[in-house]
Write an enzyme that holds these catalytic residues in place. Structure first.
Site, PDB file in Angstrom:
ATOM      1  N   GLU A  34       7.456   9.630   0.021  1.00  0.00           N
ATOM      2  CA  GLU A  34       6.704   8.828  -0.947  1.00  0.00           C
ATOM      3  C   GLU A  34       7.500   8.708  -2.244  1.00  0.00           C
ATOM      4  OE1 GLU A  34       4.094   7.212  -0.388  1.00  0.00           O
ATOM      5  OE2 GLU A  34       2.902   8.217   1.147  1.00  0.00           O
TER       6      GLU A  34
ATOM      7  N   SER B 156       0.628   4.817   4.110  1.00  0.00           N
ATOM      8  CA  SER B 156      -0.007   6.136   4.081  1.00  0.00           C
ATOM      9  C   SER B 156      -0.716   6.536   5.367  1.00  0.00           C
ATOM     10  CB  SER B 156      -0.984   6.227   2.909  1.00  0.00           C
ATOM     11  OG  SER B 156      -0.283   6.373   1.689  1.00  0.00           O
TER      12      SER B 156
ATOM     13  N   SER C 192      -1.418   1.416   2.144  1.00  0.00           N
ATOM     14  CA  SER C 192      -1.085   0.134   1.519  1.00  0.00           C
ATOM     15  C   SER C 192       0.325   0.211   0.955  1.00  0.00           C
ATOM     16  CB  SER C 192      -2.080  -0.218   0.410  1.00  0.00           C
ATOM     17  OG  SER C 192      -2.056   0.756  -0.613  1.00  0.00           O
TER      18      SER C 192
ATOM     19  N   SER D  39      -5.241  10.283  -0.284  1.00  0.00           N
ATOM     20  CA  SER D  39      -3.925   9.642  -0.156  1.00  0.00           C
ATOM     21  C   SER D  39      -2.968  10.073  -1.258  1.00  0.00           C
ATOM     22  CB  SER D  39      -4.052   8.112  -0.137  1.00  0.00           C
ATOM     23  OG  SER D  39      -3.062   7.543   0.678  1.00  0.00           O
TER      24      SER D  39
ATOM     25  N   LYS E  63       0.524   9.698   6.985  1.00  0.00           N
ATOM     26  CA  LYS E  63       0.103  11.024   6.535  1.00  0.00           C
ATOM     27  C   LYS E  63      -0.633  11.791   7.622  1.00  0.00           C
ATOM     28  CE  LYS E  63       0.116   9.825   1.651  1.00  0.00           C
ATOM     29  NZ  LYS E  63      -0.587   9.187   0.535  1.00  0.00           N
TER      30      LYS E  63
END
Length: 291
Positions: free
Chosen positions: A169, A73, A240, A133, A76
């Site tokens: 994702e 992440s 993660s 997130s 992002k």
């Protein structure tokens, strides 16, 4: 074993290059940091990557900083920055609304799930992606940009030739050892983060917005921030994924001093290994000791 030793020696040399005109004790201190990071990595049982840039004098502390790690992440930040860049010429972009359908929800949607059958603005999606997130928010941003390759293309425009985003994702988080997809290096990410938050990669308004969102992150208290003095201001983005991959990238404002940019990436060999935010905190403590 010899290859690892050579790599570590090279990294130690890199750390001392910036101290060529300094005293021997300073170079010895840099070597001590390398030894402490190596000991931390060994005790953790994983692979650790660290890149610290001191913007006061451009010195760097590097450990496996040229090796690829899965971003998870932390990617992002680049996606949000790409949208912010568009907003420089597309006035009102951040206020434009996007529909959130039940089918959009995936594995982690703490903000988007509250807006199902409703809408969110690109500004709200950006904040959700960075501060919570939110994976649905990330996918909406990627879709708007035209796909993962467009995020990579944006990275190239700010001088980052290492970053690569290949998937959306949640599959971008598989973090399979040796898989180059959705990876970067600690040093490349540190340089990109510096350009985005402290440099000229974004306009003044957009840069300030990105920094504000990062400072408002809700997921980083146990990572880099946990290894720093409480008086320091931190703006960060965690990540993660599989193999116990645990990441955090941060801009740090030590009290009364120039900002630091710190990237900590950590991964392990077992697919279902636990996250290790404590390793990131320890690494942050080691590399900032004495600042």
């Amino acid at each position: 074993m010899m290859r690892k030793s050579v790599r570590r020696a090279m990294l130690m040399t890199t750390a001392c290059v910036s101290l060529l005109l300094a005293s021997v004790p300073l170079c010895a201190q840099a070597n001590d940091v390398q030894q402490k990071l190596a000991a931390l990595e060994k005790s953790s049982g994983g692979r650790l990557g660290v890149a610290l840039i001191n913007t006061a004098d451009n010195t760097q502390t590097l450990y496996r900083a040229d090796e690829r790690f899965a971003m998870c992440s932390t990617s992002k930040v680049m996606a949000v920055a790409a949208v912010l860049k568009q907003s420089e010429t597309q006035k009102g972009l951040l206020s434009q609304r996007v529909e959130i359908k039940p089918s959009d929800l995936i594995n982690y949607n703490p903000i988007a799930e509250k807006h199902v059958n409703g809408t969110m603005t690109f500004g709200e999606l950006s904040a959700a992606a960075l501060q919570y997130s939110d994976n649905t928010a990330m996918n909406k941003l990627i879709a708007h940009l035209g796909g993962p390759d467009k995020v990579t293309a944006f990275a190239r425009t700010i001088g980052d030739d290492t970053f690569r985003l290949d998937r959306t994702e949640p599959t971008l988080n598989t973090a399979i050892p040796g898989d180059p997809r959705d990876t970067t290096t600690p040093l490349a990410m540190a340089q990109a983060l510096r350009n985005l938050t402290l440099g000229n990669a974004l306009g003044d308004t957009q840069r300030a917005q990105l920094v504000m969102w990062l400072k408002g992150n809700t997921t980083g208290a146990a990572s880099i921030q946990a290894g720093l003095p409480t008086s320091w201001v931190v703006g960060d983005k965690t990540g993660s994924g599989g193999y116990g991959t645990t990441n955090d990238i941060a801009v740090i404002w030590p009290e009364g001093r120039a900002p630091l940019v710190l990237v900590t990436y950590f991964t392990q060999s077992e697919p279902k290994a636990e996250s290790r935010r404590d390793v990131l905190a320890a690494a942050a403590r080691i590399v900032t000791d004495g600042y």
